[in-house]
Each structure stands twice: as structure tokens, then as C-alpha cells.
Design an enzyme around this catalytic site. Structure first.
Site, PDB file in Angstrom:
ATOM      1  N   LYS A   1      55.904  70.753  30.766  1.00 28.09           N
ATOM      2  CA  LYS A   1      54.710  70.564  29.914  1.00 28.09           C
ATOM      3  C   LYS A   1      54.817  71.419  28.659  1.00 28.09           C
ATOM      4  O   LYS A   1      54.323  71.051  27.579  1.00 28.09           O
ATOM      5  CB  LYS A   1      53.423  70.863  30.677  1.00 28.09           C
ATOM      6  CG  LYS A   1      52.796  69.637  31.291  1.00 28.09           C
ATOM      7  CD  LYS A   1      53.495  69.095  32.507  1.00 28.09           C
ATOM      8  CE  LYS A   1      54.296  67.865  32.393  1.00 28.09           C
ATOM      9  NZ  LYS A   1      54.961  67.493  33.652  1.00 28.09           N
TER      10      LYS A   1
ATOM     11  N   ALA B   1      64.514  81.789  54.420  1.00 28.79           N
ATOM     12  CA  ALA B   1      63.956  81.969  55.762  1.00 28.79           C
ATOM     13  C   ALA B   1      64.351  80.834  56.686  1.00 28.79           C
ATOM     14  O   ALA B   1      64.636  79.727  56.241  1.00 28.79           O
ATOM     15  CB  ALA B   1      62.438  82.030  55.667  1.00 28.79           C
TER      16      ALA B   1
ATOM     17  N   ALA C   1      67.458  61.222  37.108  1.00 26.58           N
ATOM     18  CA  ALA C   1      66.048  61.423  37.499  1.00 26.58           C
ATOM     19  C   ALA C   1      65.641  60.272  38.406  1.00 26.58           C
ATOM     20  O   ALA C   1      64.808  59.437  38.061  1.00 26.58           O
ATOM     21  CB  ALA C   1      65.169  61.492  36.262  1.00 26.58           C
TER      22      ALA C   1
ATOM     23  N   ASP D   1      55.660  68.689  49.118  1.00 24.65           N
ATOM     24  CA  ASP D   1      56.733  67.697  48.957  1.00 24.65           C
ATOM     25  C   ASP D   1      57.498  67.461  50.253  1.00 24.65           C
ATOM     26  O   ASP D   1      57.899  66.338  50.554  1.00 24.65           O
ATOM     27  CB  ASP D   1      57.737  68.166  47.890  1.00 24.65           C
ATOM     28  CG  ASP D   1      57.233  67.932  46.468  1.00 24.65           C
ATOM     29  OD1 ASP D   1      56.045  67.601  46.306  1.00 24.65           O
ATOM     30  OD2 ASP D   1      58.036  68.100  45.519  1.00 24.65           O
TER      31      ASP D   1
ATOM     32  N   HIS E   1      28.976  61.622  22.555  1.00 22.82           N
ATOM     33  CA  HIS E   1      29.528  60.851  21.440  1.00 22.82           C
ATOM     34  C   HIS E   1      29.863  61.808  20.300  1.00 22.82           C
ATOM     35  O   HIS E   1      29.082  62.710  20.023  1.00 22.82           O
ATOM     36  CB  HIS E   1      28.509  59.825  20.953  1.00 22.82           C
ATOM     37  CG  HIS E   1      28.990  59.062  19.759  1.00 22.82           C
ATOM     38  ND1 HIS E   1      29.948  58.078  19.871  1.00 22.82           N
ATOM     39  CD2 HIS E   1      28.679  59.172  18.442  1.00 22.82           C
ATOM     40  CE1 HIS E   1      30.190  57.593  18.656  1.00 22.82           C
ATOM     41  NE2 HIS E   1      29.448  58.236  17.770  1.00 22.82           N
TER      42      HIS E   1
END
Ligand code: FAD
Ligand code: NAD
Length: 467
Positions: A61, A124, A271, A314, A446
Site C-alpha cells: 500500500k 516453533a 503472483a 491464511d 453531500h
């Protein structure tokens, strides 16, 4: 809760041990500590934050932000601003990215300390249910959370040397702008990192195996995003099968399965997804079930097949997103402390941070069609939104999918300059089980881009006011 410290057997004992200090693990440890647990967290990296802070969300980012500023600065004459053409200082841009990472990583270190979560650096593995080994030491706890995340998926027979053939990690740290870059995979990383290097001056071609880009996103949004990215100069070749990639001294050659042509580029970014890091943890020996693709199998409460062992983020499958990992961490910690807590998997937002951004929550139109759902669609283009026109950022639209009859919102998909911010309101609406009418009746300030959300909701009943 027990007090941690040396037990009678000389081992360090805790209420909870988390392996992996990414957004799943560190948030889980902090929430558990807030609720009175004595928690320890272990990471093979010296710094906490996991993939997300060190080599993922945050550095990508930073580069997206800096490269966008660079590109936007090139021509401000439409706004009556005349400035000299900007000059790229890639070294300084990379330093800014590193500083951004450092600041975020330090922040997490501070939070762990503040909450008295013990941080151990090292790789670990579980030696038994309830005991973890790290750097020759044994720690024990009745609850062990695996939050080891994922690594870039490999391309068959191709070594990511990070010089010619890059993973996302290499693509975040190039020392010069490549003349040409091929990106294999038009998912989140391919589109974001492809955008970064295109903005900085590389000729970028994206090669996607499927006939479309951004496979998880609503098809209409992905189609429009693809067109806009092509207008910006990204070349997108969808439906191509890459057969092989060979690195040479001057570049890399890409061979295709169904064509005789080859592509020669300076660098290639692979990717094509990420693989869960479930190996080497001693899980198989303990009988923890792992899927054929390497994800640790869990139930809704993040419990694995073995008592006292849990998995989040993940490595546990589902959306490979930082906020999903964190929320699983919170829910797990709360359940372990006796608070009944659950996560609404129907309302996990996702954002591709290209320009414009693509953001989504809930069901895509393709998924609804496949289910045979009875739905209606509200759409509103940013070309009809006052603020978007003023900002000259009127590309894209908001699309709301709602159930016919009940009017319940089933999915919201946005392509637009601030889509990542705007999707939050749709997520909140879905969390509250809102109808499209609820959004249509909500007063929006607005002039803001978010008025397009209200108008899209109105349009679901064919009563948009500005279209
Ligand atoms: P991770 O963040 O991967 O952390 C796992 C940690 O476990 C790592 O630090 C690792 O060192 C440690 N570990 C692994 N094995 C062991 C072991 N045996 N012993 C000790 N430690 C171990 N997601 C978003 O939501 N938004 C984005 O904008 C975004 N951008 C991304 C950009 C890129 C380039 C990449 C690669 C990913 C991006 N993601 C983004 C995805 C996001 O980074 C992951 O979904 C998120 O980090 C998963 O969190 P986690 O806690 O499950 O694992
Ligand atoms: P991805 O799953 O988003 O996209 C991979 C793409 O590669 C898909 O379009 C797939 O069809 C394509 N592909 C697979 N094999 C191929 C092949 N042999 N040839 C050509 N194309 C092929 O994966 P990613 O972009 O590597 O990102 C990994 C994960 O990281 C994502 O799933 C996402 O969850 C996370 N991430 C999120 C963000 C974000 O939230 N903005 C940003 C970056 C990464």
C-alpha cells in the site's frame, strides 16, 4: 487464569501460545491478554506483524500510494495547477516504504508489550498437544493457536530467484524500474504490483490463465476494472497458458502452451496465489487434519481435529485476507475465555487497491445466478455523482444486489476512487441484515462519493434521483 512462568518442570507455562505473529496471531494474543490470559507469541521473523506488515499489505500500500502520487503529479493542469514534471527517486520511495513498515511493526511490538504478551523469536513446532519447542526451549499451554500464514505459491519448475523471477516480496524491493515486467496471475497481487511498476515507468503485461481477471470479484466489476487498467497502459492477456519461464542474463523468456510465440521481458513476477504454511510444525504426528492443499482443517470456532489446538488466518483457509485472520483471532480468544462469539463469513469485505479501487462484500452476481436466487440489481455510475465529477474521478459504479421480496442486501460491489472506504458502509448494513431500502433512506453527506451508494440502493427500486 493461571499465572505464567516457570512451572515445576522448568518449562515456561502460559494459558495460550500463538505460533505466528501476523494479523491473525498478534490480534488473537492481544485479545486473549485483554481478557486475562497469560499469552506468548512466537515468530520466526525478528519483527512481529507477519506477512501483512513486513512483506504484504503495508509495503504494497505504501508503494501504491507513492506511485499514485507520482503519476497524479504528472498532469494537474486540468485543476489549474502548473508544475514541473515530477522526477522519480526510487531509492527514497523505497526508504519511505521501509519507514512505513518499521513504524507499523514497532506499533505492534508496543501493543504486545502493553498487553504483556511475551514475544519469542524463533521457529516453533509442537512436540505434543500443549507443548511447543522454540530455540531449544519448551513452552507449554493448554491452548495452542497455529497462525503461521502462507507463502507465495510456486510456479511448477520455476525458481523465484528474486532477481529475474520475482515473488511479491522481490517485487516490493526492486532497486530500479524494469524496462519490462511480465506478471503471471491477474489476482490481487498481480493487479496491484502491476499497477505500481506501470506507474513508475515499466512496460507491464499481465498473463492470466482464466478468461477473466480478478476471479473472486463480481464479473461486471472485473470487466470494467480490466478496461480501465488497460486504458492506463497495463497490457492484460487473459486466457493464456504459461508453459515455462526461463531466466537468462538479460531477462526472462516466457513460453506459452497453446501458442508458438514467446515473450522476452526484463523481469517476471509470479503472483498465482499463496500456499498455507502448515508443514514442519509437528501437526501430522499429533493427528491434526490437514487438507490435500495444505490448509489446517477447522470448524466454525477455529478448532482443529485435536483438542487444544486451533488454527486461524491464511493457514486455516477461506479468504486469505488480513482482516479475516484478525477477526478469527478475536473470535477464538473470546470463545476460549467463555465469551460466545462468532464471525459472519458472509460479510468479509475485499478490496483491490488499484486506481480506481475494486471493493466487494457478499455474493457476486455470478454466485447468485448459480444459486438460482431471485434478486434485483441497483446500479449507479460515478459519472452521475457530483463530487466524483468535481474530482475528475468519475470512473466506475456502485452495484447493489438485493433479494426480491425481502429486499435484503445480498452483495455490494464497487469500482471507484474510494471504493475501499465506501465498502465499510455496505459491510455494516449487511451485518445489521439491512434491506436496500435502509441504505436508500439513509442520509448521506453531500457532496460525497458515498451518495452513489444511496443512489444505487434507490435504483434497485428504479427510483434513483440523479440518473
Ligand atoms: P501471516 O501474516 O502470514 O503471519 C504468519 C507469521 O507466522 C509469519 O510472520 C511467519 O514468520 C510466522 N511463522 C510461520 N511458521 C512459523 C513457525 N513454524 N514458527 C514461528 N513462526 C512462524 N490482505 C489484506 O487484507 N489486505 C491487503 O491489502 C493485503 N495485501 C497483501 C499484499 C501482499 C504483497 C501480500 C503477499 C499479501 C497481502 N494480503 C493482504 C494478505 C495478508 O498479508 C494475509 O492474508 C495475512 O497476512 C494473513 O495473516 P496471518 O496472520 O494468517 O499470517
Ligand atoms: P490470487 O488468488 O488473488 O490471484 C492469483 C491469480 O493467478 C488468479 O487470477 C489465478 O487464476 C491466476 N493463476 C493461477 N495459476 C496461473 C497460471 N499458471 N498462469 C496464469 N495465471 C494463473 O493470488 P495473489 O494475487 O497471488 O494473492 C495471494 C493472496 O494474497 C490473495 O488471495 C489475497 O487473498 C491476498 N492479497 C490480498 C490483497 C488485498 O486485499 N488487497 C493484496 C494482495 C494479496
Amino acid at each position: 487464569m493461571s499465572e505464567g512462568g516457570k512451572g515445576g518442570n522448568g518449562r515456561d507455562s502460559y494459558d495460550l501460545i500463538v505460533i505466528g505473529a501476523g494479523p491473525g496471531g498478534y490480534v488473537c494474543a492481544i485479545r486473549a491478554a485483554q481478557l486475562g490470559m497469560r499469552a506468548a507469541i512466537i515468530d520466526a521473523r525478528e519483527t512481529p506483524g507477519g506477512t501483512c506488515l513486513n512483506i504484504g499489505c503495508i509495503p504494497s500500500k505504501a508503494l501504491l500510494h507513492a506511485s499514485r502520487l507520482y503519476e497524479a503529479q504528472k498532469d494537474l493542469s486540468a485543476f489549474g495547477v502548473e508544475a514541473k514534471a515530477p522526477k522519480l527517486n526510487l531509492k527514497a520511495m523505497m526508504a519511505y516504504k521501509e519507514e512505513s513498515v518499521e513504524a507499523n511493526v514497532k506499533g505492534v511490538g508496543f501493543l504486545l508489550k502493553k498487553n504483556k504478551v511475551a514475544y519469542r523469536h524463533g521457529r516453533a513446532r509442537l512436540v505434543s498437544a500443549g507443548a511447543v519447542e522454540v530455540g531449544g526451549e519448551r513452552l507449554q499451554a493448554p491452548h495452542i493457536v497455529i497462525a503461521t500464514g502462507s507463502d507465495p505459491a510456486a510456479f511448477p519448475n520455476v525458481k523465484m530467484d528474486e532477481t529475474r523471477i520475482l515473488s511479491s516480496t522481490g517485487a516490493l524491493s526492486l532497486s530500479s524500474v524494469p524496462k519490462s515486467l511480465a506478471v503471471v496471475g491477474a489476482g490481487y497481487i498481480g493487479l496491484e504490483m502491476g499497477s505500481v511498476w506501470r506507474r513508475l515507468g515499466a512496460e507491464v503485461v499481465i498473463l492470466e490463465a482464466l478468461p477473466r481477471i480478478a476471479p473472486g470479484m463480481d464479473g461486471e466489476i472485473a470487466r470494467h476494472l480490466g478496461r480501465l487498467l488497460e486504458k492506463q497502459g497495463l497490457q492484460i492477456r487473459a486466457g493464456v497458458k504459461v508453459k515455462g519461464i526461463a531466466a537468462g542474463k538479460k531477462g526472462a523468456e516466457i513460453a506459452f502452451a497453446d501458442k508458438n510465440d514467446a515473450l522476452f521481458v526484463e523481469k517476471v513476477l509470479i503472483a498465482v496465489g499463496r500456499t498455507p504454511l502448515s508443514g514442519g510444525l509437528g501437526l501430522e504426528a499429533l493427528g491434526v487434519k490437514i487438507s490435500a492443499r495444505g490448509f489446517i482443517e477447522t470448524d466454525e470456532a477455529c478448532r482443529t481435529s485435536e483438542e487444544g489446538i486451533y488454527a486461524i488466518g491464511d493457514v486455516a483457509g477461506g479468504a486469505m485476507l488480513a482482516h479475516k485472520a484478525s477477526e478469527e483471532g478475536v473470535v477464538l480468544a473470546e470463545n476460549l475465555c467463555g465469551i460466545k462469539s462468532a464471525l459472519n463469513r458472509e460479510a468479509i469485505p475485499s478490496v483491490i487497491y488499484t486506481h480506481p479501487e475494486a471493493a466487494s462484500v457478499g455474493k457476486t452476481e455470478e454466485a447468485l445466478k448459480e444459486e438460482g436466487a431471485d434478486y434485483k440489481t441497483g446500479r449507479f455510475p460515478f459519472t452521475a455523482n457530483g463530487r466524483a465529477k468535481v474530482n475528475r474521478e468519475a470512473e466506475g459504479f456502485v452495484k447493489i444486489l438485493a433479494e426480491k421480496g425481502s429486499d435484503r442486501i445480498l452483495g455490494v460491489h464497487i469500482l471507484g476512487a474510494e471504493a475501499g472506504l465506501m465498502i465499510a458502509q455496505a459491510v455494516t448494513a449487511m451485518e445489521f441484515g439491512a434491506a436496500a431500502e435502509d441504505l436508500a433512506r439513509t442520509i448521506h453527506a453531500h457532496p460525497t462519493l458515498s451518495e452513489a451508494m444511496k443512489e444505487a440502493a434507490l435504483s434497485a427500486e428504479k427510483r434513483a434521483l440523479h440518473m
